[in-house]
Scaffold this motif. Structure first.
Motif, PDB file in Angstrom:
ATOM      1  N   LYS A  25      -0.387  16.276   4.090  1.00  0.00           N
ATOM      2  CA  LYS A  25      -0.227  15.298   3.010  1.00  0.00           C
ATOM      3  C   LYS A  25       1.050  15.554   2.237  1.00  0.00           C
ATOM      4  O   LYS A  25       1.724  14.630   1.782  1.00  0.00           O
ATOM      5  CB  LYS A  25      -1.435  15.372   2.080  1.00  0.00           C
TER       6      LYS A  25
ATOM      7  N   ALA B 266      -4.707   8.166  11.361  1.00  0.00           N
ATOM      8  CA  ALA B 266      -4.305   9.576  11.369  1.00  0.00           C
ATOM      9  C   ALA B 266      -5.508  10.484  11.560  1.00  0.00           C
ATOM     10  O   ALA B 266      -5.455  11.486  12.301  1.00  0.00           O
ATOM     11  CB  ALA B 266      -3.584   9.916  10.067  1.00  0.00           C
ATOM     12  N   ALA B 267      -6.629  10.145  10.901  1.00  0.00           N
ATOM     13  CA  ALA B 267      -7.826  10.966  11.012  1.00  0.00           C
ATOM     14  C   ALA B 267      -8.379  10.944  12.432  1.00  0.00           C
ATOM     15  O   ALA B 267      -8.793  11.984  12.973  1.00  0.00           O
ATOM     16  CB  ALA B 267      -8.881  10.470  10.020  1.00  0.00           C
TER      17      ALA B 267
ATOM     18  N   GLN C 139       0.839  -1.189   0.000  1.00  0.00           N
ATOM     19  CA  GLN C 139       0.000   0.000   0.000  1.00  0.00           C
ATOM     20  C   GLN C 139       0.881   1.248   0.000  1.00  0.00           C
ATOM     21  O   GLN C 139       1.662   1.464   0.910  1.00  0.00           O
ATOM     22  CB  GLN C 139      -0.899   0.008   1.238  1.00  0.00           C
TER      23      GLN C 139
ATOM     24  N   LYS D   7      -4.633   5.923   7.233  1.00  0.00           N
ATOM     25  CA  LYS D   7      -5.368   7.169   7.033  1.00  0.00           C
ATOM     26  C   LYS D   7      -6.438   7.320   8.117  1.00  0.00           C
ATOM     27  O   LYS D   7      -6.658   8.402   8.652  1.00  0.00           O
ATOM     28  CB  LYS D   7      -6.019   7.189   5.649  1.00  0.00           C
TER      29      LYS D   7
ATOM     30  N   ASP E   5       4.169  15.231   5.196  1.00  0.00           N
ATOM     31  CA  ASP E   5       4.146  14.129   6.166  1.00  0.00           C
ATOM     32  C   ASP E   5       4.694  14.546   7.511  1.00  0.00           C
ATOM     33  O   ASP E   5       5.096  13.701   8.305  1.00  0.00           O
ATOM     34  CB  ASP E   5       4.943  12.909   5.642  1.00  0.00           C
TER      35      ASP E   5
ATOM     36  N   ASP F   2      -0.205   4.272   0.232  1.00  0.00           N
ATOM     37  CA  ASP F   2      -0.742   5.163   1.242  1.00  0.00           C
ATOM     38  C   ASP F   2      -1.842   4.392   1.953  1.00  0.00           C
ATOM     39  O   ASP F   2      -2.977   4.363   1.510  1.00  0.00           O
ATOM     40  CB  ASP F   2      -1.293   6.443   0.590  1.00  0.00           C
ATOM     41  N   SER F   3      -1.492   3.717   3.045  1.00  0.00           N
ATOM     42  CA  SER F   3      -2.379   2.764   3.702  1.00  0.00           C
ATOM     43  C   SER F   3      -3.717   3.375   4.093  1.00  0.00           C
ATOM     44  O   SER F   3      -3.764   4.350   4.856  1.00  0.00           O
ATOM     45  CB  SER F   3      -1.696   2.206   4.958  1.00  0.00           C
ATOM     46  N   PRO F   4      -4.828   2.834   3.589  1.00  0.00           N
ATOM     47  CA  PRO F   4      -6.141   3.329   4.013  1.00  0.00           C
ATOM     48  C   PRO F   4      -6.343   3.195   5.522  1.00  0.00           C
ATOM     49  O   PRO F   4      -6.940   4.077   6.155  1.00  0.00           O
ATOM     50  CB  PRO F   4      -7.119   2.436   3.241  1.00  0.00           C
TER      51      PRO F   4
END
Length: 301
Positions: free
Chosen positions: A290, A277-278, A267, A274, A293, A269-271
């Motif tokens: 973004k 992080a959110a 991946q 994400k 980083d 940008d690993s979902p």
């Protein structure tokens, strides 16, 4: 002894050469014309004296299944197939039963050693009847290391590939541990010589191993691993090991985590990360840019 070898790639080709170096007669076939001795499976069977022994080193799955189906139509009562790829042990049992009805024997052989096997010898784990194993023992003795060891008759049909599956699962865990240790030392501002540290571990430590030797070799070629993409494929045995652990209610957290780490490597940008992080941003104000980083701390109200 005389042996047919189907599949002359990096593993099968080197195995055939090692056997020839030891005095065996190997008749080789591959669907790639380069380097093969015969033009077809039928030609291979015709060249071998009965009772025949044919060793397969083709990719697991459909390629192996199709090859065994074709050979079953060509071989005779008393002949023997050795499946040396990475088949699932469940498939081995079904194939052995089908071939037994035709009078054809079946041995499953898990083979480890990679491209270094021709020089150093292979580790071989076999499953099958004592009689069938005895027929191929001269080949097994020649393929395994000259100093001895590297061989086990693990049990009946399926046992060879089962223990090879577990072997590869353990390999996943060992590789992941070395990888995490590398990243931790490289990320610190404490260790100045990460490659030298791994090299020092090769003698006198409890983690010395062939895998460690290979890691040191890789770091000698590229100390910062800048020329390597952080992507690791899995060939199936890790998944089967985890499934077997579930089937037998055996905890295998290290192997399971190592398998999932390989999935994460694919991946960009690993979902999942994400989401992490959110969530951190929502409850803690840890917003991440973004573009850079770099964490940007936003105080909570």
């Amino acid at each position: 002894m005389q042996l047919g070898m189907v599949g002359l790639g990096r593993m099968g080709g080197n195995m055939a050469q090692r056997l020839r170096d030891k005095g065996h007669e190997v008749v080789g076939f591959d669907f790639n014309p380069e380097g093969r001795d015969v033009e077809s499976l039928a030609d291979l069977v015709d060249r071998l004296d009965a009772p025949r022994v044919v060793w397969l080193m083709v990719p697991a799955g459909e390629a192996t299944a199709a090859t065994i189906t074709s050979l079953a139509e060509l071989l005779s009562t008393g002949d023997l197939i050795v499946e040396g790829g990475n088949s699932h042990y469940v498939d081995d049992r079904r194939r052995a039963d089908d071939l037994k009805a035709r009078g054809i024997g079946y041995v499953d052989a898990g083979v480890s050693g990679g491209v270094w096997g021709r020089q150093n010898g292979y580790g071989i784990m076999v499953g099958g009847t004592a009689e069938d194993i005895a027929r191929v023992k001269p080949v097994l003795d020649s393929l395994t290391p000259d100093a001895g060891g590297g061989y086990v008759h693990a049990g009946g049909v399926g046992a060879g590939h089962f223990v090879k599956m577990v072997h590869n699962g353990i390999e996943y865990g060992m590789m992941q541990a070395f990888a995490e240790g590398y990243e931790l030392m490289a990320a610190s501002d404490i260790v100045d010589d990460v490659p030298g540290t791994f090299d020092s571990w090769r003698e006198g430590t409890v983690v010395r191993s062939w895998l460690l030797d290979l890691l040191v070799r890789a770091l000698e070629d590229d100390p910062d691993l800048e020329g390597i993409r952080g992507y690791a494929q899995d060939s199936g045995e890790g998944r089967w090991t985890v499934k077997a652990a579930v089937d037998h209610a055996v905890p295998a957290p290290v192997i399971t985590a190592a398998l999932f780490a390989r999935f994460a490597s694919r991946q960009d940008d690993s979902p999942a990360m994400k989401v992490v992080a959110a969530l951190r941003n929502q409850f803690g104000g840890h917003a991440v840019s973004k573009s850079t980083d770099e964490p940007a701390h936003t105080p909570r109200s």
